[in-house]
Design an enzyme around this catalytic site. Structure first.
Site, PDB file in Angstrom:
ATOM      1  CD  GLU A 188      55.406  17.373   6.373  1.00 19.79           C
ATOM      2  OE1 GLU A 188      56.433  16.844   6.859  1.00 19.79           O
ATOM      3  OE2 GLU A 188      54.495  16.727   5.824  1.00 19.79           O
ATOM      4  CG  HIS A 192      63.855  21.783   3.778  1.00 21.10           C
ATOM      5  ND1 HIS A 192      63.079  22.540   4.624  1.00 21.10           N
ATOM      6  CD2 HIS A 192      63.004  20.943   3.143  1.00 21.10           C
ATOM      7  CE1 HIS A 192      61.812  22.167   4.518  1.00 21.10           C
ATOM      8  NE2 HIS A 192      61.734  21.195   3.606  1.00 21.10           N
ATOM      9  CG  HIS A 222      62.538  18.026  -0.601  1.00 18.37           C
ATOM     10  ND1 HIS A 222      62.187  17.061   0.304  1.00 18.37           N
ATOM     11  CD2 HIS A 222      61.950  19.165  -0.172  1.00 18.37           C
ATOM     12  CE1 HIS A 222      61.413  17.592   1.234  1.00 18.37           C
ATOM     13  NE2 HIS A 222      61.252  18.873   0.972  1.00 18.37           N
ATOM     14  CG  ASP A 249      62.785  13.101   3.346  1.00 18.86           C
ATOM     15  OD1 ASP A 249      62.628  14.317   3.144  1.00 18.86           O
ATOM     16  OD2 ASP A 249      61.957  12.389   3.957  1.00 18.86           O
ATOM     17  CG  ASN A 261      57.637  21.999  -0.451  1.00 23.08           C
ATOM     18  OD1 ASN A 261      57.207  22.150  -1.588  1.00 23.08           O
ATOM     19  ND2 ASN A 261      57.806  20.801   0.098  1.00 23.08           N
TER      20      ASN A 261
HETATM   21  P1  AMP Z   1      58.885  19.878   3.664  1.00 15.68           P
HETATM   22  O1  AMP Z   1      57.500  19.328   3.525  1.00 15.68           O
HETATM   23  O2  AMP Z   1      59.411  20.509   2.399  1.00 15.68           O
HETATM   24  O3  AMP Z   1      59.007  20.778   4.859  1.00 15.68           O
HETATM   25  O4  AMP Z   1      59.817  18.632   3.874  1.00 15.68           O
HETATM   26  C1  AMP Z   1      60.244  18.182   5.118  1.00 15.68           C
HETATM   27  C2  AMP Z   1      60.910  16.851   4.891  1.00 15.68           C
HETATM   28  O5  AMP Z   1      61.636  16.516   6.044  1.00 15.68           O
HETATM   29  C3  AMP Z   1      59.931  15.689   4.640  1.00 15.68           C
HETATM   30  O6  AMP Z   1      60.227  15.107   3.374  1.00 15.68           O
HETATM   31  C4  AMP Z   1      60.209  14.729   5.791  1.00 15.68           C
HETATM   32  O7  AMP Z   1      60.124  13.379   5.410  1.00 15.68           O
HETATM   33  C5  AMP Z   1      61.615  15.124   6.185  1.00 15.68           C
HETATM   34  N1  AMP Z   1      61.979  14.813   7.564  1.00 15.68           N
HETATM   35  C6  AMP Z   1      61.280  15.084   8.687  1.00 15.68           C
HETATM   36  N2  AMP Z   1      61.944  14.668   9.777  1.00 15.68           N
HETATM   37  C7  AMP Z   1      63.107  14.138   9.336  1.00 15.68           C
HETATM   38  C8  AMP Z   1      64.228  13.532   9.978  1.00 15.68           C
HETATM   39  N3  AMP Z   1      64.312  13.384  11.323  1.00 15.68           N
HETATM   40  N4  AMP Z   1      65.256  13.087   9.214  1.00 15.68           N
HETATM   41  C9  AMP Z   1      65.203  13.226   7.865  1.00 15.68           C
HETATM   42  N5  AMP Z   1      64.169  13.791   7.204  1.00 15.68           N
HETATM   43  C10 AMP Z   1      63.131  14.232   7.924  1.00 15.68           C
END
Ligand code: AMP
Length: 116
Positions: free
Chosen positions: A98, A103, A105, A31, A90
């Protein structure tokens, strides 16, 4: 401007990532904003599954099972299998999701505190 989300752009090689695992179905990478010493994002390579709520077909369900197996292996690889970790996904607005590509975590390496 690409209409694809960031994970789809990673899958297409448009954005770099720090890959820790890859096979035909699944990509896992660090991440970009880690919440703990180990914070890995595990995604299906198949596009169009917005969240766990959208997982529908047997094939998509099977991918989720494969992701769980990958998470177990990564937990061993990163030596958090014994100390413990959180595997979370999420889904939707209230979760704070987001990126609109399914995905998981994998988070560990330190005490994580209570869930929000
Ligand atoms: P979510 O809030 O569950 O959608 O998590 C999205 C995750 O993607 C967040 O923890 C971000 O830090 C991560 N993220 C966003 N852009 C990137 C990227 N380019 N490379 C790796 N992780 C990312």
């Amino acid at each position: 401007m690409s209409t694809q989300n960031v994970f789809e752009r990673i899958l297409d090689g448009e954005i770099p990532c720090d890959t820790v695992f890859e096979n035909d179905d699944i990509l896992a990478f660090r991440d970009i904003a880690p919440q703990a010493p180990v914070h890995i994002v595990i995604i299906p390579k198949k596009k169009g599954i917005v969240s766990i709520q959208e997982v529908a077909s047997d094939d998509e369900m099977a991918i989720v099972v494969k992701i769980i197996a990958v998470a177990q292996q990564l937990a061993r690889d990163f030596r958090i299998d014994k100390t413990g970790y959180r595997l979370l996904t999420n889904a939707g607005l209230n979760s704070g999701q987001e990126v609109l590509h399914l995905h998981f975590h994998l988070i560990g390496g330190a005490p994580l505190g209570p869930l929000a």
